[in-house]
Design a protein around this motif. Structure first.
Motif, PDB file in Angstrom:
ATOM      1  N   THR A   8      62.478  -6.869  -9.065  1.00  0.00           N
ATOM      2  CA  THR A   8      63.828  -6.315  -8.989  1.00  0.00           C
ATOM      3  C   THR A   8      64.331  -6.440  -7.561  1.00  0.00           C
ATOM      4  N   VAL A   9      65.636  -6.568  -7.425  1.00  0.00           N
ATOM      5  CA  VAL A   9      66.295  -6.661  -6.125  1.00  0.00           C
ATOM      6  C   VAL A   9      67.399  -5.614  -6.093  1.00  0.00           C
ATOM      7  N   CYS A  16      68.947  -4.867   1.733  1.00  0.00           N
ATOM      8  CA  CYS A  16      68.358  -5.374   0.493  1.00  0.00           C
ATOM      9  C   CYS A  16      66.905  -4.928   0.442  1.00  0.00           C
ATOM     10  N   THR A  17      66.505  -4.378  -0.670  1.00  0.00           N
ATOM     11  CA  THR A  17      65.095  -4.096  -0.909  1.00  0.00           C
ATOM     12  C   THR A  17      64.696  -4.756  -2.214  1.00  0.00           C
ATOM     13  N   TYR A  18      63.421  -5.004  -2.370  1.00  0.00           N
ATOM     14  CA  TYR A  18      62.954  -5.684  -3.559  1.00  0.00           C
ATOM     15  C   TYR A  18      61.604  -5.119  -3.973  1.00  0.00           C
ATOM     16  N   ASP A  19      61.262  -5.389  -5.183  1.00  0.00           N
ATOM     17  CA  ASP A  19      59.988  -4.902  -5.691  1.00  0.00           C
ATOM     18  C   ASP A  19      59.246  -6.059  -6.329  1.00  0.00           C
ATOM     19  N   THR A  20      58.036  -6.304  -5.884  1.00  0.00           N
ATOM     20  CA  THR A  20      57.218  -7.358  -6.441  1.00  0.00           C
ATOM     21  C   THR A  20      55.756  -7.069  -6.158  1.00  0.00           C
ATOM     22  N   SER A  21      54.906  -7.587  -7.018  1.00  0.00           N
ATOM     23  CA  SER A  21      53.472  -7.471  -6.785  1.00  0.00           C
ATOM     24  C   SER A  21      52.913  -8.788  -6.218  1.00  0.00           C
ATOM     25  N   LYS A  64      59.031  -4.117   1.956  1.00  0.00           N
ATOM     26  CA  LYS A  64      59.804  -4.877   0.968  1.00  0.00           C
ATOM     27  C   LYS A  64      61.299  -4.733   1.240  1.00  0.00           C
ATOM     28  N   SER A  65      61.641  -5.032   2.469  1.00  0.00           N
ATOM     29  CA  SER A  65      63.020  -4.923   2.911  1.00  0.00           C
ATOM     30  C   SER A  65      63.459  -6.249   3.522  1.00  0.00           C
TER      31      SER A  65
END
Lengths: 112, 117
Positions: free
Chosen positions: B3-4, B23-28, B73-74
């Motif tokens: 997600t962004v 902007c932040t994002y989520d990833t593994s 994650k920024s």
């Protein structure tokens, strides 16, 4: 980087009809992508098109409504079928390049 | 799923001033790309800047630079010496880099930047 020519740039269509949008790339590209963008909103991926194989559709989008052709490495079409006013939107095609992604200039579709 | 998030629907800046878009994002994933795209009223999507996750150095393109904080994650975009032509919708985007198996771009909702003369 690749340049994409997209047409038509805009169209006004009657409900129940279909519109085919074309994208021509000036170089060979592996993947092409089709997006929908509601005014003032982000891009939503419709499908990914590889040459020589069936397009891969995202959740909420189906082939019967948005058939895609990818006859070669420089061309793709998206058809919006049996249109309703809810299909009014901007449609963009895109291709991946070494550095990033190139986009067509978009098709503004209005369904009346 | 990746997600962004762009938390600023709208921003404004005075001409010649500096503005930062968040902007932040989520990833593994550990290997990925991040992008900022600009979309003026002409609808044309224009690549502003790209950052590769394995590169610690922040990307810079003329007046545009990013602050990439991988642990947080920024991925913020700084526009220096803002010009009237910078007015546009700006989208942050993420792409996984898993050996070519997935080239999809995931976009944030966008930030509408207004530049005041």
């Amino acid at each position: 980087s690749a340049v994409i020519s997209q047409k038509p740039s805009r169209d006004i269509c009657q409900r129940g009809t279909s519109l085919t949008i074309q994208c021509q790339v000036d170089s060979q590209v592996t993947m092409m992508f089709w997006y929908r963008q509601q005014p003032g909103q982000s891009l939503t991926l419709i499908a990914t098109a590889n040459q020589g194989s069936e397009a891969t559709y995202e959740s909420g989008f189906v082939i019967d409504k948005f058939p895609i052709s990818r006859p070669n490495l420089t061309f793709s079409t998206l058809t919006v079928s049996n249109m309703s006013p809810e299909d009014s939107s901007i449609y963009l095609c895109s291709s991946s390049t070494l550095y990033g992604y190139t986009f067509g200039s978009g098709t503004r579709l209005t369904v009346v | 799923a990746q997600t962004v998030t762009q938390s600023q629907p709208e921003m404004s800046v005075q001409e010649a001033e500096t503005v930062t878009l968040s902007c932040t994002y989520d990833t593994s994933e550990s290997d990925y790309y991040l992008f900022w795209y600009k979309q003026p009223p002409s609808r044309q999507m224009i690549l502003v800047i790209r950052q590769e996750a394995y590169k610690q150095q922040n990307a810079t393109e003329n007046r545009f630079s990013v602050n990439f904080q991988k642990a947080a994650k920024s991925f913020s975009l700084k526009i220096s010496d803002s010009q009237l032509g910078d007015a546009a919708m700006y989208f942050c985007a993420y792409r996984m880099n898993s050996g070519g198996s997935n080239y999809k771009l995931t976009f944030g909702k966008g930030t509408l930047l207004t530049v005041n003369p």
